[in-house]
Design a protein around this motif. Structure first.
Motif, mmCIF file in Angstrom:
data_model
loop_
_atom_site.group_PDB
_atom_site.id
_atom_site.type_symbol
_atom_site.label_atom_id
_atom_site.label_comp_id
_atom_site.label_asym_id
_atom_site.label_seq_id
_atom_site.Cartn_x
_atom_site.Cartn_y
_atom_site.Cartn_z
ATOM 1 N N ASN A 1 0.826 -1.214 0.000
ATOM 2 C CA ASN A 1 0.000 0.000 0.000
ATOM 3 C C ASN A 1 0.860 1.264 0.000
ATOM 4 O OD1 ASN A 1 1.064 -0.044 2.547
ATOM 5 N ND2 ASN A 1 -0.888 0.036 3.643
ATOM 6 N N ARG A 2 2.053 1.188 -0.593
ATOM 7 C CA ARG A 2 3.015 2.293 -0.496
ATOM 8 C C ARG A 2 2.464 3.612 -1.036
ATOM 9 N NH1 ARG A 2 4.482 -1.311 -4.269
ATOM 10 N NH2 ARG A 2 4.706 -0.640 -6.446
ATOM 11 N N ALA A 3 1.605 3.572 -2.035
ATOM 12 C CA ALA A 3 1.071 4.800 -2.620
ATOM 13 C C ALA A 3 -0.139 5.334 -1.856
ATOM 14 C CB ALA A 3 0.693 4.575 -4.087
ATOM 15 N N HIS A 4 -0.660 4.534 -0.927
ATOM 16 C CA HIS A 4 -1.872 4.913 -0.200
ATOM 17 C C HIS A 4 -1.616 5.193 1.281
ATOM 18 C CE1 HIS A 4 -3.785 2.942 -3.729
ATOM 19 N NE2 HIS A 4 -4.709 3.850 -3.527
ATOM 20 N N ARG A 5 -0.356 5.251 1.689
ATOM 21 C CA ARG A 5 -0.059 5.440 3.108
ATOM 22 C C ARG A 5 -0.695 6.718 3.657
ATOM 23 N NH1 ARG A 5 4.012 2.453 5.740
ATOM 24 N NH2 ARG A 5 3.999 0.371 4.830
ATOM 25 N N LEU A 6 -0.580 7.801 2.913
ATOM 26 C CA LEU A 6 -1.114 9.070 3.398
ATOM 27 C C LEU A 6 -2.640 9.071 3.381
ATOM 28 C CD1 LEU A 6 -0.197 11.792 4.492
ATOM 29 C CD2 LEU A 6 -0.349 12.697 2.166
ATOM 30 N N LYS A 7 -3.234 8.475 2.373
ATOM 31 C CA LYS A 7 -4.694 8.389 2.301
ATOM 32 C C LYS A 7 -5.256 7.636 3.503
ATOM 33 C CE LYS A 7 -8.556 6.630 -0.415
ATOM 34 N NZ LYS A 7 -9.185 5.937 0.729
ATOM 35 N N ILE A 8 -4.616 6.533 3.852
ATOM 36 C CA ILE A 8 -5.056 5.745 5.000
ATOM 37 C C ILE A 8 -4.976 6.587 6.275
ATOM 38 C CG2 ILE A 8 -4.502 3.746 6.441
ATOM 39 C CD1 ILE A 8 -3.520 2.370 3.812
ATOM 40 N N ALA A 9 -3.892 7.350 6.406
ATOM 41 C CA ALA A 9 -3.717 8.190 7.589
ATOM 42 C C ALA A 9 -4.775 9.285 7.663
ATOM 43 C CB ALA A 9 -2.326 8.816 7.582
ATOM 44 N N ILE A 10 -5.079 9.910 6.524
ATOM 45 C CA ILE A 10 -6.094 10.978 6.501
ATOM 46 C C ILE A 10 -7.478 10.403 6.744
ATOM 47 C CG2 ILE A 10 -7.246 12.647 4.993
ATOM 48 C CD1 ILE A 10 -4.497 13.284 3.802
ATOM 49 N N ASP A 11 -7.756 9.241 6.174
ATOM 50 C CA ASP A 11 -9.045 8.596 6.433
ATOM 51 C C ASP A 11 -9.188 8.261 7.912
ATOM 52 O OD1 ASP A 11 -9.723 8.779 3.786
ATOM 53 O OD2 ASP A 11 -9.301 6.690 3.299
ATOM 54 N N GLY A 12 -8.088 7.855 8.542
ATOM 55 C CA GLY A 12 -8.125 7.575 9.976
ATOM 56 C C GLY A 12 -8.411 8.826 10.780
ATOM 57 N N LEU A 13 -7.839 9.945 10.365
ATOM 58 C CA LEU A 13 -8.100 11.215 11.036
ATOM 59 C C LEU A 13 -9.557 11.614 10.860
ATOM 60 C CD1 LEU A 13 -6.798 13.698 12.508
ATOM 61 C CD2 LEU A 13 -6.525 14.704 10.237
ATOM 62 N N ALA A 14 -10.108 11.353 9.677
ATOM 63 C CA ALA A 14 -11.494 11.729 9.396
ATOM 64 C C ALA A 14 -12.505 10.908 10.183
ATOM 65 C CB ALA A 14 -11.774 11.583 7.891
ATOM 66 N N LEU A 15 -12.071 9.756 10.726
ATOM 67 C CA LEU A 15 -12.986 8.932 11.514
ATOM 68 C C LEU A 15 -13.400 9.623 12.810
ATOM 69 C CD1 LEU A 15 -11.410 5.387 11.092
ATOM 70 C CD2 LEU A 15 -13.621 6.164 10.220
ATOM 71 N N GLY A 16 -12.588 10.551 13.244
ATOM 72 C CA GLY A 16 -12.927 11.276 14.470
ATOM 73 C C GLY A 16 -11.687 11.854 15.096
ATOM 74 N N ASP A 17 -11.708 13.112 15.412
ATOM 75 C CA ASP A 17 -10.573 13.773 16.030
ATOM 76 C C ASP A 17 -10.738 13.701 17.539
ATOM 77 O OD1 ASP A 17 -8.594 15.435 16.913
ATOM 78 O OD2 ASP A 17 -8.840 16.882 15.297
ATOM 79 N N GLY A 18 -10.007 12.769 18.145
ATOM 80 C CA GLY A 18 -10.161 12.561 19.573
ATOM 81 C C GLY A 18 -9.613 13.679 20.429
ATOM 82 N N LEU A 19 -8.836 14.603 19.830
ATOM 83 C CA LEU A 19 -8.213 15.657 20.613
ATOM 84 C C LEU A 19 -8.971 16.983 20.545
ATOM 85 C CD1 LEU A 19 -4.462 15.071 19.649
ATOM 86 C CD2 LEU A 19 -5.709 14.205 21.625
ATOM 87 N N ARG A 20 -9.799 17.149 19.529
ATOM 88 C CA ARG A 20 -10.464 18.427 19.340
ATOM 89 C C ARG A 20 -11.931 18.212 19.022
ATOM 90 N NH1 ARG A 20 -5.507 18.204 17.173
ATOM 91 N NH2 ARG A 20 -3.990 19.626 18.071
#
Length: 296
Positions: free
Chosen positions: A133-152
Motif C-alpha cells: 500500500n506504499r502509494a496509499h499510506r497518506l490516504k489511509i492516515a487521513i481517512d483515519g483522522l477523518a474517523l474522528g478527532d479525539g483531541l479536538r
C-alpha cells in the motif's frame, strides 16, 4: 515517475482504509477537503502558498491542517514550528509509527494546525518501497483522522498538503490522498515547462490510484505588472488552461519573502501588504469554487 499499482494493492489499501484506527469517536458529518499543492519545479511559491492560503482560510472561519510533506520542512518553519518541537512528523505517519492526529501541532493562527516534516522524509521512499500500500499510506492516515478527532471538538474542514518539488513517491501519496490539486505557477520564463508532465502524472494517478482527483486550479505567483514577461506568461497560461487558472494572482512582494524568516504567515506579518490581500482573495475564490463543485 512511473506509477505502478495493481488490483491487489488497491484492494489492500481499501481494506486498510476502511478499518481505520481503533476509535470510539463518531464519524464527522463531512470529510475534510484535501488539496495537494504540487509542482515539480522548485521556487514557484508552493510552500508560501500553502502557509498563507491556510492562514487565509482559517481567517474566514475554516479549520485547516497544513500537512508538510517536503523533507526541507519549510512549511513547518514558516508556521513557527521549531525543529525541536517535531518529535513526531509526517515521516512517522508514512512509516506507520504514528497516527496523523498525534503529529498535529497548533500554530499562532487560530484554526490553523500543522503536521510537520523532518529530514527523515528523505529516506522514507526506500523504507516503504516494498509495501503493497506504499502509494496509499497518506490516504489511509487521513481517512483515519477523518474517523474522528479525539483531541479536538471540531473536525478539520480543509487539509492542504505541501508537496516536495519532485514527482516522487511522496507526491504520489499526496495525489492519491487528495480530492484536488492546486498548482502554483511562477510568472517567469519556462513557467509552462513541466506543467504538462504534472498534468500527465495527475491523469495517471486518477486512472490508477484515485479516480476522484481533479485539478482545482492554477495560481499564478510572483506576478510583477512592471515586467512585460509576466504579462506574457499570464496570457500564455490562461490560453493553455482556460478557466482552471484563478483570477487572483499573487504579486511579487518583499513582505511575503520576509515573513518566513520570522516564522509567520505574511497575513500575521503584514496584513495590509499586497501579498496578504491577494491570499485573502485567493481563499475567497477557492471557497466559491468549492461551492460551485457542491452545487454541480
Amino acid at each position: 515517475m512511473t506509477i505502478e499499482t495493481s488490483e491487489a494493492a488497491r484492494s489492500d489499501a481499501d481494506e486498510d482504509s476502511s478499518r481505520g484506527p481503533a476509535t470510539d469517536a463518531p464519524r464527522p458529518t463531512r470529510r475534510p477537503r484535501v488539496i495537494a499543492l504540487a509542482n515539480q519545479k522548485g521556487g514557484v511559491g508552493k510552500t508560501t502558498t500553502a502557509i498563507n492560503l491556510g492562514t487565509a482560510l482559517a481567517a474566514i472561519g475554516e479549520k485547516v491542517l497544513v500537512l508538510d510533506l517536503d523533507p526541507q520542512g519549510n512549511a513547518s518553519t514558516g508556521l513557527g514550528i521549531e525543529r525541536r518541537q517535531r518529535r513526531l512528523s509526517t515521516y512517522h505517519v508514512l512509516t506507520g509509527e504514528a497516527e496523523l492526529r498525534s503529529t498535529v501541532l497548533e500554530t499562532a493562527v487560530p484554526g490553523l494546525f500543522v503536521a510537520p516534516s523532518t529530514l527523515d522524509l528523505l529516506g522514507v521512499e526506500l523504507e516503504i518501497a516494498s509495501a503493497r500500500n506504499r502509494a496509499h499510506r497518506l490516504k489511509i492516515a487521513i481517512d483515519g483522522l477523518a474517523l474522528g478527532d479525539g483531541l479536538r471538538t471540531e473536525p478539520f474542514t480543509y487539509i492542504l498538503i505541501d508537496c516536495p518539488p519532485s514527482l516522487n513517491l511522496l507526491t504520489i501519496n499526496a495525489l492519491a490522498a487528495s480530492d484536488s490539486v492546486l498548482v502554483p505557477l511562477q510568472c517567469e520564463f519556462f513557467a509552462l515547462e513541466g506543467l504538462s508532465q504534472l498534468l500527465k502524472t495527475v491523469e495517471q494517478v486518477r486512472d490508477t490510484l484515485n479516480p476522484r482527483l481533479t485539478i482545482h486550479g492554477i495560481v499564478l505567483t510572483m506576478f510583477d505588472p512592471r515586467n512585460n514577461l509576466s504579462g506574457q506568461v499570464v496570457a500564455d497560461v490562461r490560453a493553455f488552461m482556460g478557466g482552471k487558472v484563478y483570477e487572483t494572482m499573487i504579486p511579487r512582494n518583499v513582505r511575503v519573502s520576509e515573513a518566513p524568516s520570522h516564522g509567520k504567515p505574511v497575513l500575521l506579518y503584514d496584513l495590509k501588504c499586497s501579498g496578504s490581500q491577494a491570499y485573502l482573495k485567493l481563499a475567497s475564490e477557492i471557497i466559491q469554487r468549492e461551492r460551485a463543485l457542491k452545487a454541480a
